[in-house]
Write a protein that holds these residues in place. Structure first.
Motif, short mmCIF file in Angstrom:
data_model
loop_
_atom_site.label_atom_id
_atom_site.label_comp_id
_atom_site.label_asym_id
_atom_site.label_seq_id
_atom_site.Cartn_x
_atom_site.Cartn_y
_atom_site.Cartn_z
N ARG A 182 0.83 -1.21 0.00
CA ARG A 182 0.00 0.00 0.00
C ARG A 182 0.86 1.24 0.00
N GLN A 183 1.82 1.23 0.92
CA GLN A 183 2.72 2.38 1.08
C GLN A 183 3.49 2.60 -0.23
N ALA A 184 3.99 1.47 -0.81
CA ALA A 184 4.81 1.59 -2.03
C ALA A 184 3.97 2.14 -3.18
N LEU A 185 2.76 1.62 -3.34
CA LEU A 185 1.94 2.05 -4.47
C LEU A 185 1.43 3.49 -4.26
N ARG A 186 1.22 3.84 -2.99
CA ARG A 186 0.81 5.22 -2.68
C ARG A 186 1.88 6.19 -3.19
N THR A 187 3.12 5.86 -2.90
CA THR A 187 4.22 6.71 -3.35
C THR A 187 4.25 6.76 -4.88
N GLU A 188 4.00 5.61 -5.51
CA GLU A 188 4.02 5.56 -6.98
C GLU A 188 2.90 6.42 -7.56
N ILE A 189 1.73 6.35 -6.94
CA ILE A 189 0.60 7.13 -7.47
C ILE A 189 0.91 8.63 -7.37
N LYS A 190 1.54 9.01 -6.27
CA LYS A 190 1.91 10.41 -6.08
C LYS A 190 2.91 10.83 -7.16
N ARG A 191 3.89 9.98 -7.40
CA ARG A 191 4.91 10.28 -8.41
C ARG A 191 4.27 10.38 -9.80
N LEU A 192 3.39 9.41 -10.07
CA LEU A 192 2.70 9.38 -11.35
C LEU A 192 1.92 10.68 -11.57
N HIS A 193 1.25 11.12 -10.52
CA HIS A 193 0.46 12.34 -10.64
C HIS A 193 1.36 13.54 -10.95
N HIS A 194 2.54 13.58 -10.33
CA HIS A 194 3.48 14.67 -10.63
C HIS A 194 3.90 14.64 -12.09
N GLU A 195 3.98 13.43 -12.64
CA GLU A 195 4.43 13.33 -14.03
C GLU A 195 3.33 13.64 -15.02
N ILE A 196 2.12 13.09 -14.77
CA ILE A 196 1.08 13.28 -15.81
C ILE A 196 0.18 14.48 -15.51
N ARG A 197 0.17 14.96 -14.26
CA ARG A 197 -0.58 16.16 -13.88
C ARG A 197 -2.04 16.13 -14.34
N CYS A 198 -2.63 14.96 -14.25
CA CYS A 198 -4.02 14.81 -14.69
C CYS A 198 -4.92 15.09 -13.48
N THR A 199 -5.99 15.82 -13.67
CA THR A 199 -6.93 16.06 -12.58
C THR A 199 -7.39 14.69 -12.06
N THR A 200 -7.22 14.44 -10.78
CA THR A 200 -7.45 13.09 -10.27
C THR A 200 -8.33 13.13 -9.02
N ILE A 201 -9.25 12.17 -8.95
CA ILE A 201 -10.04 12.03 -7.72
C ILE A 201 -9.82 10.65 -7.17
N ILE A 202 -9.49 10.58 -5.91
CA ILE A 202 -9.38 9.27 -5.26
C ILE A 202 -10.45 9.18 -4.18
N VAL A 203 -11.16 8.05 -4.18
CA VAL A 203 -12.16 7.80 -3.15
C VAL A 203 -11.56 6.83 -2.16
N THR A 204 -11.62 7.15 -0.89
CA THR A 204 -11.04 6.27 0.10
C THR A 204 -11.68 6.48 1.47
N HIS A 205 -11.63 5.41 2.31
CA HIS A 205 -12.07 5.62 3.69
C HIS A 205 -10.84 5.71 4.59
N ASP A 206 -9.63 5.67 3.97
CA ASP A 206 -8.40 5.66 4.71
C ASP A 206 -7.82 7.09 4.75
N GLN A 207 -7.86 7.69 5.92
CA GLN A 207 -7.47 9.10 5.99
C GLN A 207 -6.01 9.32 5.65
N LEU A 208 -5.16 8.35 6.00
CA LEU A 208 -3.74 8.50 5.71
C LEU A 208 -3.52 8.57 4.19
N GLU A 209 -4.29 7.73 3.49
CA GLU A 209 -4.21 7.70 2.02
C GLU A 209 -4.64 9.06 1.45
#
Ligand code: ATP
Length: 377
Positions: A182-209
């Protein structure tokens, strides 16, 4: 790239007369209730809330998978209410990866471009580019059954972004994964967003996420938006008691208190138990003696000292050493006040101590409806 705007959006799953008749539902229940929200171009927004609060429904309405009962959704300046999902310019990655089992990773990622009859050379270049962005380029010949959960989710996201969506929608993409992954993929998603800068919505019940990924977080409860702001806004400056109690781990201490006077000073007297805290000066103009309010203070904002220290007397009920931090709990009626200690001093159960609050961190909420009572400026 695009903005995304909800304008007074409602969802009633039983609004259709036929469904009403079939299910015998008579009352109206809005799974999403008057949602207005604007995500900026390239922004990463988290929708956070407990199970059943309407997060997924909100996302599915953007995707065009649920009809909007009332209100409008705009992607950039285009109202998309009646637009087919495939024509909305969105990319979707849901929690259950839904990859095609007989197809290789390559073919799964290429699927949407092939459906659009994109030339083969272009598809090949795109698949390789996206696969390398998501670090699945070494898995292209494998089939989904040969992948770990984290790898499947990476392929799932690769498949969503290969269409170069204007808006990327992620519904609990990490919920099936174990802690490390989870932690690893979270970091990847953040990095990905920096690269593609696409407007993104994530739905989650996990506040840390939500807090770690999103630029701003929309906190929902019972279909209603409670607050929309940065992680710091919702943590430090909650609009109401629900947000205060929902954000933060361990949760904020929340208790019923009555404003009383002691030797000409106003005090908060805890209704359950006998603990007291002084009323901070900034709250004096907005409170009156005898008033009952809800007091909120984070465990990190309470300071414990030995009995000869300053503060109000209290008795340690439980002392916990968690390695990286130590906590004590002080019984108050049928609940506890939880304190995260600032120093390494050990306390015994039953030990008399003094407890005080960092005054500027004391939050107050209405006893009637949980709305925030703000201190005088
Ligand atoms: P979770 O985190 O559990 O997925 P959520 O916040 O995403 O929850 P939704 O799935 O959006 O919540 O559901 C919001 C409300 O709408 C709930 O009360 C749910 O029971 C109801 N609901 C969701 N889907 C349907 C449906 N297809 N028909 C009827 N009611 C539904």
């Amino acid at each position: 790239m695009a903005t995304l705007r909800f304008e007074n959006v409602y969802k009633d799953y039983y609004s259709d007369a036929k469904i009403k008749k079939r299910t015998g539902k008579t009352e109206t229940y809005y799974a999403v209730n008057d949602l207005s929200l604007e995500c900026r171009d390239g922004e990463f927004v988290g929708i956070l809330g407990p199970s059943g609060c309407g997060k997924t429904t909100a996302l599915r309405m953007v995707a065009g998978l649920e009809e909007i009962t009332r209100g409008s959704i705009y992607i950039s300046d285009r109202k998309v209410n009646g637009v087919l999902p495939r024509n909305r310019g969105i990319g979707l990655a849901f929690e259950d990866y839904a990859l095609y089992p007989p197809l290789t990773v390559y073919d799964n990622i290429a699927f949407n471009l092939r459906a659009k009859k994109t030339p083969a050379g272009e598809i090949d270049a795109e698949v390789k580019r996206i696969a390398s962005l998501l670090k699945v380029d070494n898995l292209l010949d494998k089939r989904p059954v040969q992948l770990s959960g984290g790898q499947k989710q990476r392929v799932n996201i690769a498949r969503a972004i290969i269409r170069r969506p204007q808006v990327l929608l992620l519904d609990e993409p990490l919920s099936h994964l174990d802690g490390k992954m989870r932690q690893a993929l979270r970091t990847e998603i953040k990095r990905l967003h920096h690269e593609i800068r696409c407007t993104t919505i994530i739905v989650t019940h996990d506040q840390l996420e939500a807090m770690s990924l999103a630029d701003r977080i929309a906190v929902m409860k019972d279909g209603l938006l409670q607050q929309f702001g940065t992680a710091k806004d919702v943590y430090d400056d909650p609009e109401n008691e629900f947000v205060a109690g929902f954000i933060g781990d361990p949760p904020m201490n929340l208790a019923d208190v009555e404003v009383v006077s002691r030797e000409d000073k106003l005090m908060f007297a805890f209704v359950r138990g006998d603990f007291k805290l002084p009323v901070p000066k900034s709250y004096e103009p907005v409170l009156h003696r005898g008033e009952r309010v809800r007091l909120g203070i984070r465990p990190t904002e309470l300071i414990a000292e030995p009995e000869n220290g300053s503060g109000e007397p209290a008795i340690v009920d439980v002392y916990e050493d968690l390695g990286d931090e130590c906590r004590i709990s002080v019984a108050q009626g049928d609940g506890y006040l939880s304190v995260i200690l600032e120093d390494d001093r050990r306390y015994r159960s039953g030990e008399k101590i003094k407890l005080r609050a960092k005054e500027e961190k004391v939050l107050l909420f209405s006893h009637e409806n949980g709305s925030r009572i703000r201190a005088a400026k």
